[in-house]
Design a protein around this motif. Sequence first.
Motif, PDB file in Angstrom:
ATOM      1  N   ARG A 135       0.800  -1.228   0.000  1.00  0.00           N
ATOM      2  CA  ARG A 135       0.000   0.000   0.000  1.00  0.00           C
ATOM      3  C   ARG A 135       0.829   1.272   0.000  1.00  0.00           C
ATOM      4  O   ARG A 135       0.335   2.327  -0.355  1.00  0.00           O
ATOM      5  N   ASP A 136       2.081   1.198   0.426  1.00  0.00           N
ATOM      6  CA  ASP A 136       2.865   2.424   0.593  1.00  0.00           C
ATOM      7  C   ASP A 136       4.293   2.170   0.123  1.00  0.00           C
ATOM      8  O   ASP A 136       5.137   1.704   0.888  1.00  0.00           O
ATOM      9  N   LEU A 137       4.568   2.487  -1.122  1.00  0.00           N
ATOM     10  CA  LEU A 137       5.876   2.206  -1.713  1.00  0.00           C
ATOM     11  C   LEU A 137       7.000   2.967  -1.008  1.00  0.00           C
ATOM     12  O   LEU A 137       8.075   2.422  -0.784  1.00  0.00           O
ATOM     13  N   LYS A 138       6.748   4.220  -0.644  1.00  0.00           N
ATOM     14  CA  LYS A 138       7.792   5.002   0.031  1.00  0.00           C
ATOM     15  C   LYS A 138       8.183   4.359   1.365  1.00  0.00           C
ATOM     16  O   LYS A 138       9.364   4.244   1.680  1.00  0.00           O
ATOM     17  N   ALA A 139       7.192   3.942   2.129  1.00  0.00           N
ATOM     18  CA  ALA A 139       7.476   3.301   3.416  1.00  0.00           C
ATOM     19  C   ALA A 139       8.210   1.980   3.208  1.00  0.00           C
ATOM     20  O   ALA A 139       9.112   1.635   3.971  1.00  0.00           O
ATOM     21  N   GLU A 140       7.849   1.248   2.167  1.00  0.00           N
ATOM     22  CA  GLU A 140       8.527  -0.024   1.877  1.00  0.00           C
ATOM     23  C   GLU A 140       9.991   0.212   1.514  1.00  0.00           C
ATOM     24  O   GLU A 140      10.885  -0.515   1.969  1.00  0.00           O
TER      25      GLU A 140
END
Length: 190
Positions: A32-37
């Motif tokens: 759901r959250d590429l930046k956080a990944e």
Amino acid sequence: LPWSKYLLRIGTLYATIAALSFPFSQSGFDGRDLKAELITSNMVALGVLELLLLRLFVSWDYIGQRLLSEKVEYEQTGWYDGDVWEKPSQVVARDRLLHSSEVAPAMQRIQSSLLAFAVALFASANSFNTVSKVEDPRTTTRPSFLEQLKSPDQETRDNAMEQAIKAAGDRPAYCLDPYYRAQAGGLGCK
């Protein structure tokens, strides 16, 4: 080892660890959250590099201490027959030259790398909270939140329910917990 080769090896190791850790960071955010990944993968890679460089630093430090000491303890066949060898002055001079020309620069390079990676890890950890859109799902299980649900005031209960729905990302609440998500078969979880 020249700086260029050193940086190439460290960069290759970083890229490999980051690539291997990315699928695990994806599973933590359900895609759901590429930046956080990416930030999570970066923090894992930096943390592993810190540990590897720390181990390397300790090894070089041990070698440096042995080179600088005038007496060397050693064991011939086991712990019970150890002895101390006093180095001749020529060997002491050679070992000190070797330390200053090989070991000290390597330790300095490792120290600067440790510092740089520690700063990068700290910056990544700080940026995670500002970049990540994922809310903490544990807010819906804290005692203060549960007390709001028991409140006699309808408006307080409604606000608490809106917070729970927002924390769940407009999905069923069981999607937030791996155990309950598995019990429900993942129905409705994206």
